[in-house]
Design an enzyme around this catalytic site. Structure first.
Site, PDB file in Angstrom:
ATOM      1  N   CYS A 107      -0.434 -12.055 -37.463  1.00 44.45           N
ATOM      2  CA  CYS A 107      -0.977 -10.697 -37.452  1.00 44.45           C
ATOM      3  C   CYS A 107       0.019  -9.730 -36.833  1.00 44.45           C
ATOM      4  CB  CYS A 107      -2.294 -10.665 -36.679  1.00 44.45           C
ATOM      5  SG  CYS A 107      -2.999  -9.017 -36.591  1.00 44.45           S
ATOM      6  N   CYS A 151      -1.417  -6.968 -34.756  1.00 47.06           N
ATOM      7  CA  CYS A 151      -1.878  -7.356 -33.412  1.00 47.06           C
ATOM      8  C   CYS A 151      -0.691  -7.541 -32.461  1.00 47.06           C
ATOM      9  CB  CYS A 151      -2.630  -8.689 -33.429  1.00 47.06           C
ATOM     10  SG  CYS A 151      -3.788  -8.881 -34.754  1.00 47.06           S
ATOM     11  N   ASP A 152       0.403  -8.116 -32.962  1.00 48.56           N
ATOM     12  CA  ASP A 152       1.423  -8.639 -32.051  1.00 48.56           C
ATOM     13  C   ASP A 152       2.783  -7.939 -32.119  1.00 48.56           C
ATOM     14  OD1 ASP A 152      -0.399 -10.497 -31.166  1.00 48.56           O
ATOM     15  OD2 ASP A 152       0.145 -11.975 -32.680  1.00 48.56           O
TER      16      ASP A 152
END
Ligand code: NDP
Length: 316
Positions: free
Chosen positions: A136, A139-140
């Site tokens: 992701c 997300c990261d």
């Protein structure tokens, strides 16, 4: 342990499930929606959504899902944060059991359990998941500010995430197993125009290399699929964007599914092979997989559940 009864039991809380809930609640069916492992579904791990109608300036994925849930609850949906782990569709009302041990009985069931990101599943990737390997980017990406990263995949997700990663990383290497991308042409144009992006064609990741203290990714060993030649690149992160697997394990041998595990629905319908059980969204759609198409099939499922209940004398 509690027992719950409803005319419409909705399993899954992404765009399909929440739209089904809005329609079922407005039809006065008092649906119960089980939120599952990832409340809000895949859109909660995306950022800008620019193609959902009604938001001319775009909307953040998590915000869109919060709004859908608020709307579903306002019109009368009961949202329960629980995870169904077992189903018995052999007779009506259908019985579903959650990991908390609660029992849920539905005169109809709408399955909207979505799909989950796929991994390469090589041992070194498994070892470094969460330590530099991620599925992701949205997300990261933040953790890779000023670093070199790589992303695997050739679809819209890989290209979109590669471009997103350039906002944080100093360089992004996209690794694809063929010599052309399947992503939309306009997205490819954006990708190729980005000076931070490099593409390595016809190649796969054979091994993720890392160090132990601190545990982190340091590079990749790549293999050219045509020549067999191997090479190494130095990167601090690997993002995997190679598609999804439908979340249908608990319906195996119960509902008809295709070779990839997607639930099969009747043409122009969300009906599965079990009368009264409907499927909507990514769990039954391996072609379009968009928030708006998931919402559309969620709407269809609720309307079909309503008709089923009328036909079976469960509502006037
Ligand atoms: P896709 O299935 O479209 O693409 C997966 C990619 O990963 C393919 O390029 C495939 O290669 C590659 N791949 C699959 N398995 C492996 C493997 N084991 N090793 C290496 N590479 C592999 O998935 P996406 O997640 O990209 O997209 C899913 C759907 O969502 C699509 O319909 C897409 O259009 C849509 N989408 C739309 C967006 C938008 O409109 N903004 C954004 C993101 C997704 P190969 O090409 O060789 O098969």
């Amino acid at each position: 342990m509690a027992t719950h009864h409803t005319k419409v039991l909705i399993i899954g809380s992404g765009a399909a499930g929440l739209t089904a809930a809005i329609y079922a609640a407005r039809a006065n069916l008092k649906p119960i929606l089980l939120a599952g492992l990832q409340p809000g579904g895949q859109l909660t791990i995306t950022t800008d959504v620019e193609n959902f109608p009604g938001f001319p300036d775009g909307v953040q994925g998590p915000e869109l899902m919060e709004r859908m849930q608020a709307q579903a609850e306002r019109v009368g949906t009961e949202v329960i944060y629980d995870l169904i782990t077992e189903v018995d569709f052999s007779k009506r009302p259908f019985r579903c059991v959650s990991d908390s041990g609660d029992e849920y009985f539905g005169e109809t069931v709408i399955i909207s359990t979505g799909a989950t990101a796929r991994w390469l599943d090589i041992p070194s990737e498994v070892e470094y998941r969460g330590f530099g390997v991620s599925a992701c980017a949205t997300c990261d990406a933040f953790f890779f500010r000023g670093k070199d990263v790589a992303i695997v995949g050739g679809g819209n997700t890989a290209v979109e995430e590669a471009i997103f990663l350039t906002n944080h990383a100093s360089s992004v290497t996209l690794i694809h197993r063929r010599d052309s991308l399947r992503a939309e042409r306009v997205m490819q144009d954006h990708l190729f125009a980005n000076p931070k992006v490099k593409v390595i064609w016809d190649s796969v990741v054979d091994e993720v290399k890392g160090s132990e203290s601190p545990k982190s990714v340091t590079g990749l060993r790549l293999r050219n699929v045509n020549t067999g030649e191997t090479s190494e690149i130095d990167v601090a992160g690997l993002f995997v964007a190679i598609g999804h697997t439908p979340n249908t394990a608990m319906f195996k041998d119960v509902l008809d599914m295709d070779a990839e595990g997607y639930l099969i629905t009747k043409p122009d319908s969300t009906a599965t092979n079990v009368p009264g059980v409907f499927a909507a969204g990514d769990v039954q759609d391996h072609i379009f997989r968009q928030a708006i198409t998931a919402a559309g099939t969620g709407c269809m499922a609720a309307i079909e559940a309503d008709r089923f209940l009328v036909d079976h004398g469960k509502i006037a």
